[in-house]
Write a protein that holds these residues in place. Structure first.
Motif, PDB file in Angstrom:
ATOM      1  N   GLN A   1       1.103  -0.704  -0.238  1.00 28.63           N
ATOM      2  CA  GLN A   1      -0.393  -0.195  -0.267  1.00 28.63           C
ATOM      3  C   GLN A   1       0.826   1.613   0.012  1.00 28.63           C
ATOM      4  O   GLN A   1       1.637   1.780   1.143  1.00 28.63           O
ATOM      5  CB  GLN A   1      -0.693  -0.004   1.166  1.00 28.63           C
ATOM      6  N   VAL A   2       0.963   2.008  -0.938  1.00 27.88           N
ATOM      7  CA  VAL A   2       1.550   3.417  -1.199  1.00 27.88           C
ATOM      8  C   VAL A   2       0.563   4.271  -0.319  1.00 27.88           C
ATOM      9  O   VAL A   2      -0.432   4.373  -0.038  1.00 27.88           O
ATOM     10  CB  VAL A   2       1.836   3.486  -2.242  1.00 27.88           C
ATOM     11  N   GLN A   3       2.024   4.691   0.212  1.00 24.10           N
ATOM     12  CA  GLN A   3       1.173   6.331   1.518  1.00 24.10           C
ATOM     13  C   GLN A   3       1.977   7.353   1.346  1.00 24.10           C
ATOM     14  O   GLN A   3       3.639   7.198   1.164  1.00 24.10           O
ATOM     15  CB  GLN A   3       1.613   5.989   2.480  1.00 24.10           C
ATOM     16  N   LEU A   4       1.648   8.382   0.861  1.00 22.97           N
ATOM     17  CA  LEU A   4       2.577   9.564   1.232  1.00 22.97           C
ATOM     18  C   LEU A   4       2.056  10.631   1.992  1.00 22.97           C
ATOM     19  O   LEU A   4       0.864  11.115   2.410  1.00 22.97           O
ATOM     20  CB  LEU A   4       2.214  10.698  -0.414  1.00 22.97           C
ATOM     21  N   VAL A   5       2.770  11.083   3.329  1.00 21.08           N
ATOM     22  CA  VAL A   5       2.665  11.550   4.773  1.00 21.08           C
ATOM     23  C   VAL A   5       3.208  13.127   4.455  1.00 21.08           C
ATOM     24  O   VAL A   5       4.528  12.793   4.674  1.00 21.08           O
ATOM     25  CB  VAL A   5       3.418  10.930   5.371  1.00 21.08           C
ATOM     26  N   GLU A   6       2.316  14.504   4.561  1.00 19.45           N
ATOM     27  CA  GLU A   6       3.350  15.436   4.406  1.00 19.45           C
ATOM     28  C   GLU A   6       2.714  15.576   6.189  1.00 19.45           C
ATOM     29  O   GLU A   6       2.496  15.850   7.145  1.00 19.45           O
ATOM     30  CB  GLU A   6       2.183  16.115   3.701  1.00 19.45           C
ATOM     31  N   SER A   7       3.829  16.828   6.343  1.00 20.84           N
ATOM     32  CA  SER A   7       4.251  17.366   7.210  1.00 20.84           C
ATOM     33  C   SER A   7       4.694  18.498   7.559  1.00 20.84           C
ATOM     34  O   SER A   7       5.017  19.054   5.714  1.00 20.84           O
ATOM     35  CB  SER A   7       5.175  17.074   8.841  1.00 20.84           C
ATOM     36  N   GLY A   8       4.586  19.796   7.938  1.00 23.00           N
ATOM     37  CA  GLY A   8       4.960  20.862   8.141  1.00 23.00           C
ATOM     38  C   GLY A   8       4.036  22.384   8.012  1.00 23.00           C
ATOM     39  O   GLY A   8       4.944  23.145   8.072  1.00 23.00           O
ATOM     40  N   CYS A  22       7.177  15.526   2.888  1.00 29.21           N
ATOM     41  CA  CYS A  22       6.665  14.656   2.414  1.00 29.21           C
ATOM     42  C   CYS A  22       7.939  12.809   2.116  1.00 29.21           C
ATOM     43  O   CYS A  22       9.279  12.517   1.791  1.00 29.21           O
ATOM     44  CB  CYS A  22       6.079  14.439   0.972  1.00 29.21           C
ATOM     45  N   ALA A  23       7.223  12.716   3.414  1.00 28.29           N
ATOM     46  CA  ALA A  23       7.426  10.674   3.384  1.00 28.29           C
ATOM     47  C   ALA A  23       6.475   9.475   2.477  1.00 28.29           C
ATOM     48  O   ALA A  23       5.444   9.590   2.522  1.00 28.29           O
ATOM     49  CB  ALA A  23       7.632   9.925   4.433  1.00 28.29           C
ATOM     50  N   ALA A  24       7.101   8.831   1.130  1.00 32.22           N
ATOM     51  CA  ALA A  24       6.398   8.192   0.508  1.00 32.22           C
ATOM     52  C   ALA A  24       7.427   6.498   1.393  1.00 32.22           C
ATOM     53  O   ALA A  24       7.895   5.961   1.614  1.00 32.22           O
ATOM     54  CB  ALA A  24       6.801   8.151  -0.987  1.00 32.22           C
ATOM     55  N   SER A  25       5.900   5.800   1.140  1.00 30.58           N
ATOM     56  CA  SER A  25       6.413   3.981   1.569  1.00 30.58           C
ATOM     57  C   SER A  25       5.557   3.160   0.700  1.00 30.58           C
ATOM     58  O   SER A  25       4.749   3.969   0.139  1.00 30.58           O
ATOM     59  CB  SER A  25       6.088   4.170   3.036  1.00 30.58           C
ATOM     60  N   PHE A  29       8.934  -0.803  -6.730  1.00 32.04           N
ATOM     61  CA  PHE A  29      10.011  -0.958  -7.934  1.00 32.04           C
ATOM     62  C   PHE A  29      10.639   0.313  -7.852  1.00 32.04           C
ATOM     63  O   PHE A  29      11.037   1.162  -8.806  1.00 32.04           O
ATOM     64  CB  PHE A  29       9.091  -1.143  -9.345  1.00 32.04           C
ATOM     65  N   GLY A  30      10.167   1.437  -6.790  1.00 31.29           N
ATOM     66  CA  GLY A  30      11.188   3.076  -6.962  1.00 31.29           C
ATOM     67  C   GLY A  30       9.949   4.280  -6.849  1.00 31.29           C
ATOM     68  O   GLY A  30       8.738   3.328  -7.882  1.00 31.29           O
ATOM     69  N   ILE A  31      10.525   4.832  -7.248  1.00 39.37           N
ATOM     70  CA  ILE A  31      10.044   6.618  -7.276  1.00 39.37           C
ATOM     71  C   ILE A  31      10.331   7.393  -8.407  1.00 39.37           C
ATOM     72  O   ILE A  31      11.638   7.202  -8.710  1.00 39.37           O
ATOM     73  CB  ILE A  31       9.381   7.329  -6.622  1.00 39.37           C
ATOM     74  N   ASN A  32       9.076   7.450  -9.583  1.00 42.97           N
ATOM     75  CA  ASN A  32      10.266   8.576 -10.452  1.00 42.97           C
ATOM     76  C   ASN A  32      10.110   9.754  -9.655  1.00 42.97           C
ATOM     77  O   ASN A  32      10.576  10.122  -9.204  1.00 42.97           O
ATOM     78  CB  ASN A  32       9.121   8.227 -11.421  1.00 42.97           C
ATOM     79  N   ALA A  33       8.992  10.541 -10.063  1.00 44.79           N
ATOM     80  CA  ALA A  33       9.222  11.657 -10.187  1.00 44.79           C
ATOM     81  C   ALA A  33       8.516  11.808  -8.528  1.00 44.79           C
ATOM     82  O   ALA A  33       7.308  11.699  -8.581  1.00 44.79           O
ATOM     83  CB  ALA A  33       8.345  13.237 -10.671  1.00 44.79           C
ATOM     84  N   MET A  34       8.456  13.395  -8.579  1.00 44.49           N
ATOM     85  CA  MET A  34       7.817  13.607  -6.402  1.00 44.49           C
ATOM     86  C   MET A  34       7.905  15.526  -6.439  1.00 44.49           C
ATOM     87  O   MET A  34       9.305  15.695  -7.122  1.00 44.49           O
ATOM     88  CB  MET A  34       8.954  13.346  -5.279  1.00 44.49           C
ATOM     89  N   GLY A  35       6.977  15.902  -6.133  1.00 42.02           N
ATOM     90  CA  GLY A  35       6.571  17.390  -5.368  1.00 42.02           C
ATOM     91  C   GLY A  35       5.333  17.635  -5.329  1.00 42.02           C
ATOM     92  O   GLY A  35       5.247  17.186  -4.122  1.00 42.02           O
ATOM     93  N   TRP A  36       5.447  18.851  -5.072  1.00 40.81           N
ATOM     94  CA  TRP A  36       4.270  19.207  -4.387  1.00 40.81           C
ATOM     95  C   TRP A  36       3.419  20.149  -5.784  1.00 40.81           C
ATOM     96  O   TRP A  36       4.014  21.178  -6.226  1.00 40.81           O
ATOM     97  CB  TRP A  36       5.509  20.362  -3.776  1.00 40.81           C
ATOM     98  N   GLY A 104       3.949   0.130 -15.603  1.00 39.50           N
ATOM     99  CA  GLY A 104       4.176   2.024 -15.161  1.00 39.50           C
ATOM    100  C   GLY A 104       4.290   2.765 -14.254  1.00 39.50           C
ATOM    101  O   GLY A 104       3.463   2.463 -13.245  1.00 39.50           O
ATOM    102  N   ASP A 105       4.127   3.669 -14.683  1.00 33.23           N
ATOM    103  CA  ASP A 105       4.077   4.914 -13.275  1.00 33.23           C
ATOM    104  C   ASP A 105       2.967   5.351 -13.133  1.00 33.23           C
ATOM    105  O   ASP A 105       1.146   5.243 -13.781  1.00 33.23           O
ATOM    106  CB  ASP A 105       4.769   6.049 -13.836  1.00 33.23           C
ATOM    107  N   ALA A 106       2.154   5.100 -11.234  1.00 36.61           N
ATOM    108  CA  ALA A 106       1.042   5.642 -11.028  1.00 36.61           C
ATOM    109  C   ALA A 106       0.968   6.649  -9.804  1.00 36.61           C
ATOM    110  O   ALA A 106       1.920   6.534  -9.598  1.00 36.61           O
ATOM    111  CB  ALA A 106       0.220   4.046 -10.392  1.00 36.61           C
ATOM    112  N   ASN A 107       0.452   7.646 -10.496  1.00 31.60           N
ATOM    113  CA  ASN A 107       0.385   8.776  -9.883  1.00 31.60           C
ATOM    114  C   ASN A 107      -0.389   8.265  -8.213  1.00 31.60           C
ATOM    115  O   ASN A 107      -1.639   8.039  -7.887  1.00 31.60           O
ATOM    116  CB  ASN A 107      -0.603   9.710 -10.904  1.00 31.60           C
ATOM    117  N   TYR A 108       0.059   9.156  -6.953  1.00 35.12           N
ATOM    118  CA  TYR A 108      -0.253   8.616  -5.840  1.00 35.12           C
ATOM    119  C   TYR A 108       0.036  10.544  -5.201  1.00 35.12           C
ATOM    120  O   TYR A 108       0.948  11.086  -5.237  1.00 35.12           O
ATOM    121  CB  TYR A 108       0.643   8.239  -4.924  1.00 35.12           C
ATOM    122  N   TRP A 109      -1.633  10.983  -4.261  1.00 32.25           N
ATOM    123  CA  TRP A 109      -1.272  12.223  -3.412  1.00 32.25           C
ATOM    124  C   TRP A 109      -0.939  11.716  -2.303  1.00 32.25           C
ATOM    125  O   TRP A 109      -2.068  10.986  -1.980  1.00 32.25           O
ATOM    126  CB  TRP A 109      -2.538  12.990  -3.739  1.00 32.25           C
ATOM    127  N   GLY A 110      -0.862  12.733  -1.483  1.00 29.19           N
ATOM    128  CA  GLY A 110      -0.865  13.168  -0.122  1.00 29.19           C
ATOM    129  C   GLY A 110      -2.441  13.536   0.476  1.00 29.19           C
ATOM    130  O   GLY A 110      -3.234  13.961  -0.430  1.00 29.19           O
TER     131      GLY A 110
END
Length: 119
Positions: A1-8, A22-25, A29-36, A104-110
């Motif tokens: 289960q992919v999770q993105l946890v934000e703080s700050g 932001c912490a991804a877990s 297979f790894g992560i391509n792009a990350m951002g806000w 392929g890549d899947a898009n996830y949001w916090g």
């Protein structure tokens, strides 16, 4: 289960600074792009900044020179250092990640973190 946890997020006066994390877990297979991204009331969600898998960074014109995005590849974390904040930076900020999958890549949001800049 992919999770993105934000703080700050929080409340800051104009001209002040905040740092978002932001912490991804859960990525196998790894992560391509990350951002806000951010979304202000009554407006569409917009890109603030992102770092692609190869390391290139993109910034919205409105934040260039004020915001700095950094990424810790080993920890699957991304940080947004925001300085010289303006009232128009007020929005809910969402962490975003393009997670590699077998198909392929899947898009996830916090869940989003509120940033409020008072004048």
């Amino acid at each position: 289960q992919v999770q993105l946890v934000e703080s700050g997020g929080g409340l800051v006066q104009a001209g002040g600074s905040l740092r978002l994390s932001c912490a991804a877990s859960g990525s196998r297979f790894g992560i391509n792009a990350m951002g806000w991204y951010r979304q202000a009331p009554g407006k569409q969600r917009e890109l603030v900044a992102n770092i692609l898998g190869g390391g290139s960074t993109n910034y919205a014109d409105s934040v260039k020179g004020r915001f700095t995005l950094s990424r810790d590849y080993a920890k699957n974390m991304v940080y947004l250092q925001m300085s010289s904040l303006r009232p128009e930076d007020t929005a809910v900020y969402y962490c975003n990640a393009a997670i590699r999958t077998a198909r392929g890549d899947a898009n996830y949001w916090g869940q989003g973190t509120q940033v409020t800049v008072s004048s």
